[in-house]
Design a protein around this motif. Sequence first.
Motif, mmCIF file in Angstrom:
data_model
loop_
_atom_site.group_PDB
_atom_site.id
_atom_site.type_symbol
_atom_site.label_atom_id
_atom_site.label_comp_id
_atom_site.label_asym_id
_atom_site.label_seq_id
_atom_site.Cartn_x
_atom_site.Cartn_y
_atom_site.Cartn_z
ATOM 1 N N PRO A 406 0.785 2.455 37.711
ATOM 2 C CA PRO A 406 1.251 1.765 38.908
ATOM 3 C C PRO A 406 2.630 1.150 38.677
ATOM 4 C CG PRO A 406 -0.404 0.455 37.782
ATOM 5 C CD PRO A 406 -0.136 1.646 36.914
ATOM 6 N N TYR A 407 3.458 1.177 39.684
ATOM 7 C CA TYR A 407 4.784 0.550 39.602
ATOM 8 C C TYR A 407 4.830 -0.550 40.648
ATOM 9 C CZ TYR A 407 6.470 4.573 36.938
ATOM 10 O OH TYR A 407 6.657 5.531 35.982
ATOM 11 N N LEU A 408 5.077 -1.770 40.233
ATOM 12 C CA LEU A 408 5.193 -2.855 41.195
ATOM 13 C C LEU A 408 6.616 -3.388 41.135
ATOM 14 C CD1 LEU A 408 1.980 -4.879 40.198
ATOM 15 C CD2 LEU A 408 2.131 -2.979 41.781
ATOM 16 N N GLU A 409 7.262 -3.458 42.273
ATOM 17 C CA GLU A 409 8.619 -4.000 42.302
ATOM 18 C C GLU A 409 8.684 -5.052 43.394
ATOM 19 O OE1 GLU A 409 11.693 -1.102 42.483
ATOM 20 O OE2 GLU A 409 13.217 -2.588 42.920
ATOM 21 N N ILE A 410 8.841 -6.305 42.994
ATOM 22 C CA ILE A 410 8.724 -7.401 43.938
ATOM 23 C C ILE A 410 10.025 -8.170 44.018
ATOM 24 C CG2 ILE A 410 7.210 -9.305 44.629
ATOM 25 C CD1 ILE A 410 5.639 -6.846 43.803
ATOM 26 N N LYS A 411 10.527 -8.352 45.233
ATOM 27 C CA LYS A 411 11.789 -9.083 45.398
ATOM 28 C C LYS A 411 11.637 -10.270 46.339
ATOM 29 C CE LYS A 411 14.836 -5.404 44.230
ATOM 30 N NZ LYS A 411 15.969 -4.599 44.492
ATOM 31 N N ASN A 412 10.423 -10.703 46.591
ATOM 32 C CA ASN A 412 10.232 -11.811 47.510
ATOM 33 C C ASN A 412 9.137 -12.722 46.973
ATOM 34 O OD1 ASN A 412 9.000 -13.243 49.845
ATOM 35 N ND2 ASN A 412 10.646 -12.198 50.940
ATOM 36 N N THR A 413 9.419 -14.042 46.961
ATOM 37 C CA THR A 413 8.472 -14.971 46.333
ATOM 38 C C THR A 413 7.162 -15.090 47.085
ATOM 39 O OG1 THR A 413 9.433 -16.750 47.595
ATOM 40 C CG2 THR A 413 10.218 -16.488 45.365
ATOM 41 N N THR A 414 7.192 -14.835 48.386
ATOM 42 C CA THR A 414 5.972 -15.057 49.160
ATOM 43 C C THR A 414 5.025 -13.863 49.071
ATOM 44 O OG1 THR A 414 7.093 -14.224 51.103
ATOM 45 C CG2 THR A 414 7.080 -16.611 50.793
ATOM 46 N N ALA A 415 5.432 -12.858 48.335
ATOM 47 C CA ALA A 415 4.601 -11.663 48.236
ATOM 48 C C ALA A 415 3.348 -11.949 47.425
ATOM 49 C CB ALA A 415 5.396 -10.547 47.575
ATOM 50 N N LYS A 416 2.263 -11.358 47.837
ATOM 51 C CA LYS A 416 1.052 -11.404 47.020
ATOM 52 C C LYS A 416 0.682 -9.968 46.701
ATOM 53 C CE LYS A 416 -1.284 -15.720 47.634
ATOM 54 N NZ LYS A 416 -1.900 -16.439 48.756
ATOM 55 N N VAL A 417 0.777 -9.655 45.443
ATOM 56 C CA VAL A 417 0.529 -8.286 45.042
ATOM 57 C C VAL A 417 -0.500 -8.286 43.934
ATOM 58 C CG1 VAL A 417 1.576 -6.241 44.031
ATOM 59 C CG2 VAL A 417 2.857 -7.593 45.654
ATOM 60 N N GLU A 418 -1.492 -7.474 44.108
ATOM 61 C CA GLU A 418 -2.519 -7.412 43.075
ATOM 62 C C GLU A 418 -2.804 -5.969 42.745
ATOM 63 O OE1 GLU A 418 -6.148 -10.051 43.672
ATOM 64 O OE2 GLU A 418 -5.093 -10.162 45.565
ATOM 65 N N GLY B 362 2.847 -13.544 42.264
ATOM 66 C CA GLY B 362 2.667 -14.541 43.308
ATOM 67 C C GLY B 362 3.637 -15.678 43.144
ATOM 68 N N GLN B 363 3.400 -16.759 43.853
ATOM 69 C CA GLN B 363 4.255 -17.931 43.726
ATOM 70 C C GLN B 363 3.371 -19.112 43.355
ATOM 71 O OE1 GLN B 363 5.922 -18.716 47.590
ATOM 72 N NE2 GLN B 363 4.122 -17.910 48.605
ATOM 73 N N LEU B 364 3.988 -20.268 43.133
ATOM 74 C CA LEU B 364 3.213 -21.457 42.784
ATOM 75 C C LEU B 364 2.304 -21.833 43.951
ATOM 76 C CD1 LEU B 364 5.699 -23.815 40.947
ATOM 77 C CD2 LEU B 364 3.730 -22.656 39.983
ATOM 78 N N ASP B 365 1.114 -22.258 43.605
ATOM 79 C CA ASP B 365 0.132 -22.622 44.619
ATOM 80 C C ASP B 365 0.573 -23.916 45.321
ATOM 81 O OD1 ASP B 365 -2.020 -23.244 46.075
ATOM 82 O OD2 ASP B 365 -3.470 -23.277 44.426
ATOM 83 N N GLU B 366 0.881 -23.816 46.608
ATOM 84 C CA GLU B 366 1.379 -24.983 47.345
ATOM 85 C C GLU B 366 0.356 -26.122 47.378
ATOM 86 O OE1 GLU B 366 4.139 -26.334 48.567
ATOM 87 O OE2 GLU B 366 5.190 -24.674 47.618
ATOM 88 N N GLU B 367 -0.904 -25.747 47.423
ATOM 89 C CA GLU B 367 -1.953 -26.782 47.468
ATOM 90 C C GLU B 367 -1.990 -27.583 46.182
ATOM 91 O OE1 GLU B 367 -5.939 -26.005 48.779
ATOM 92 O OE2 GLU B 367 -5.197 -24.582 50.268
ATOM 93 N N ALA B 368 -1.839 -26.867 45.074
ATOM 94 C CA ALA B 368 -1.829 -27.560 43.782
ATOM 95 C C ALA B 368 -0.608 -28.470 43.695
ATOM 96 C CB ALA B 368 -1.822 -26.541 42.644
ATOM 97 N N MET B 369 0.523 -27.971 44.191
ATOM 98 C CA MET B 369 1.752 -28.770 44.190
ATOM 99 C C MET B 369 1.536 -30.049 45.018
ATOM 100 S SD MET B 369 4.365 -27.444 42.521
ATOM 101 C CE MET B 369 5.897 -27.946 43.305
ATOM 102 N N PHE B 370 0.925 -29.868 46.179
ATOM 103 C CA PHE B 370 0.679 -31.000 47.066
ATOM 104 C C PHE B 370 -0.236 -32.020 46.393
ATOM 105 C CE2 PHE B 370 -1.871 -33.140 50.292
ATOM 106 C CZ PHE B 370 -0.872 -33.687 51.084
ATOM 107 N N TYR B 371 -1.292 -31.496 45.765
ATOM 108 C CA TYR B 371 -2.276 -32.352 45.085
ATOM 109 C C TYR B 371 -1.577 -33.243 44.062
ATOM 110 C CZ TYR B 371 -6.368 -33.597 42.255
ATOM 111 O OH TYR B 371 -7.332 -34.277 41.577
ATOM 112 N N LEU B 372 -0.716 -32.623 43.244
ATOM 113 C CA LEU B 372 -0.041 -33.372 42.193
ATOM 114 C C LEU B 372 0.974 -34.356 42.774
ATOM 115 C CD1 LEU B 372 0.468 -30.508 39.606
ATOM 116 C CD2 LEU B 372 -1.124 -32.422 39.424
ATOM 117 N N GLN B 373 1.674 -33.929 43.796
ATOM 118 C CA GLN B 373 2.675 -34.814 44.398
ATOM 119 C C GLN B 373 1.995 -36.000 45.088
ATOM 120 O OE1 GLN B 373 4.986 -31.176 45.958
ATOM 121 N NE2 GLN B 373 6.387 -32.889 46.271
ATOM 122 N N ALA B 374 0.823 -35.740 45.663
ATOM 123 C CA ALA B 374 0.067 -36.822 46.315
ATOM 124 C C ALA B 374 -0.344 -37.867 45.289
ATOM 125 C CB ALA B 374 -1.167 -36.246 47.001
#
Lengths: 481, 423
Positions: A406-418, B362-374
């Motif tokens: 599999p090749y995953l290429e991600i350029k956006n932080t809001t992406a959720k890729v599994e 993925g990115q950092l879990d916003e809920e966890a961030m909120f929890y810690l900031q709270a």
Amino acid sequence: MSTATKQIEELANTEYKYGFVTDTEQDIIPVGLNEDVVRLISSKKREPEWLLEWRLKAFRAWLKMEEPHWQNVKYGPIDYQGTSYYAAPKEKKKLNSLDEVDPEIRATFDKLGIPIEEQKLLSNVAVDAVFDSVSVATTFRSKLAELGIIFCSFSEAVKDHPELVKQYVGSVVPHTDNYFAALNSAVFSDGSFVYIPKGVKCPMELSTYFRINAQNTGQFERTLIIADEGASVSYLEGCTAPKRDEHQLHAAVVELIAHTGATIKYSTVQNWYPGDKQGKGGIYNFVTKRGICKGDRSKITWTQVETGSSVTWKYPSCILQGNDSIGEFYSVAVTNNFQQADTGTKMIHLGKNTRSTIVSKGISAGRGQNTYRGAVRIGKNASNARNYSQCDSLLIGDRCGAHTFPYLEIKNTTAKVEHEASTSKIGEDQIFYCESRGIAKEDAINMIVSGFCKEVFRELPMEFAVEAQKLLGISLEGSVG
Amino acid sequence: METLVQAPAWVRERREAAAKRFADVGFPNTRQEDWRFTNVAPIADAKFPLASGSFAQASSLIFSVAVPGSLRLAIVNGQFAAGLSDLSAMPKGVRIAGIRDGARDGSDGLEQHLAKVFNIETHPFAALNASHLDDGVAIVIASGAVVETPIHIVIVTGGDGKPVAAHPRVLVVAGANSQVRIAQTFVGVKDDVYFNNAVAEVVVGEGAIVDYYTDQRESEQAFHIANIQAHVAAKGVFASHAFSTGAKIQRHDIGIALNGEGADCTMNGVYLADGERLMDTHTSLDHAMPHCTSHEIYKGILAGKAKAVFNGRIIVRIDAQKTDAKQTNRALLLSDDATINSNPQLEIFADDVKCTHGAAVGQLDEEAMFYLQARGLTRIEARDMLLHAFAGEVLDGLKIPELREQIEKNFFTALARDIAVTA
């Protein structure tokens, strides 16, 4: 183990059921490939000038390209000059009713169990049968025409709807896309064309049956499906080929275009001749399939069951351009004896909130090699994109292989890729469990394999699901030790 | 260059074979599958001259990363620096030599293993390194020796402000049933431009246990190419932990071949890619024999305009039954301008195996961030805490407490750097 080995031997001898040749007089052009051949194909099909120009452009591009070899399959060199690029049944007159179809060809389709006869039409399947390179008869057309749906052979579409063809052909898979797509663009013979107008839901499954009949001919069909705004269509494709000792090349191109809110479901059951148990003969299935979700909220689903071909190499892909568009890919690929498959998908997320799902099941038996290769690309502007990929491999016997790339290429932080992958074999304990309950070993294996593939089969239209299950059974019978 | 002439014939032969190989293939380009996402043209174009001798800040750099309670081996610009090393607490069963001296004196294992553990055909940079095969360190652990004292290799590179290239080399031969913990730290002068092309070869004997830690904190303008290759014999255990925060372009190739039944390996790593850094990790696990297990976790944190590549290959050879291989790759994207390419690869030729791999971005879990900031933490503190936890799974594998402390400290320093860049 010895009884199991015996079973393998016995059942590996199961002959390819669809390996018969139809003796129809055919119009085959001499082997070889050059600009004159491209011109000849075009003139035989009485094509307009612009299409010939397009073919020639593709041919010139192809000449400059190199055959790719990065894929995880091994095959002997292909003699592009030793192949004939056009074969059509010789009867030329226009067919209006099924009775006019050459009885030999009819008999072939009967053997294949294609519902081309009148009574079978009632099963609500419209069939566009492609026999070697020319579309023989298209059924159910008038009923579809009432709704404004165009379902015809590619050549007819060129004649009757040149503006649509001109607008869309090569728009998803450009003539320079890859080596085999370029070759196809230069010499494609025929294929299917579907256009679903705005807001129309196609009332029945559309179906094409491909069959390679003549010796030394490659089949280069080209399919183009367009679903206009809010339209939806489900399209089925099935493939078989007679037994031949030498390898035959099949390089098709399929393009799907889904406009705003449109849905296209494309299902394939591929059962080309896989070669004999020594790996002799069989089809090289090098196909380019790609769909574009052009408009918002559009959806494209690829479902494929690949049991045939000696070498399969294809990646049905989705370009998710519209916001909130969805791409799906469900695949079962089986390799037995010396078959090789390198298949998977590409999901290219460009729009916002786009979603894609990939479920791939690979089954390897005998000395089969099965590779999943897929790419998930999340563009910079594709915020909130979501991908889930799962690829599972089932190994039957200890001389086969299962590979995952599999090749995953991600350029956006809001992406959720599994991506998840697993490999397993049919456990002794599972078989023992079934056998101790009076289920024969063969049936137990079928049951386990069906269960393994269930997620994909339930995506197939009903009739196809049944056929796919049967095919799977035939391909794998006795391959477990 | 006098020393090059003095080298034994077998060293000269290997050097020439590697030089020939590199001359044939040259620097890799992005048309090659293994280098698709990593363009090394800046290295090729810079034509770094080979560093000769030491540089002014070498000793202060070495002492800045010293790990108390361990043996220290210093490599300055690819050469073993005995004067900057500390071998006073040499434990029993350990023999350490500069490769140049060891090769000349005919030390055990050198001729057998040196430049033989990796394959110069598939690693162009390792071939380039071997074409300069001269010095470095060789660590030989006697059979049955259990070495309590950690061995710390510090590799420093610099040219007093002038760009230079160095090709450091480490060889570890762990005898049957021996145990040892080895760490290597790469460090350079802040903002110095240089090209460090390191190779480490590890031979793990039957039943031996080797822990190998890598801390890459090169200058942010440096080019860091490192290749670790290990061969593990039956029942041997090899664990690699890699932490990367430095360099402009990093490329790690870590390859482990499980060549005997019952061998086990761990291959973990954390990298922090920020600014315009490129962090490329290629791992390869070769399950050549049955009944072997492997565990792999790679975690990446990406910020700024950084690019990261993870390519993890697992090969299960024919008849390598009862293999159990698990690979996980996770990446956190903290910026929309960062890119991650994650390519796990499984190649399986045996049927009775358990192989899984998973990749998630993925990115950092916003809920966890909120929890810690709270609970009164600032956003940055909360983020750092979550990132520390994210890396924790890999940090936990560090079995030298002093080293762990040092690496964690560096991790937080690097995170602060990232804020400066992205704020």
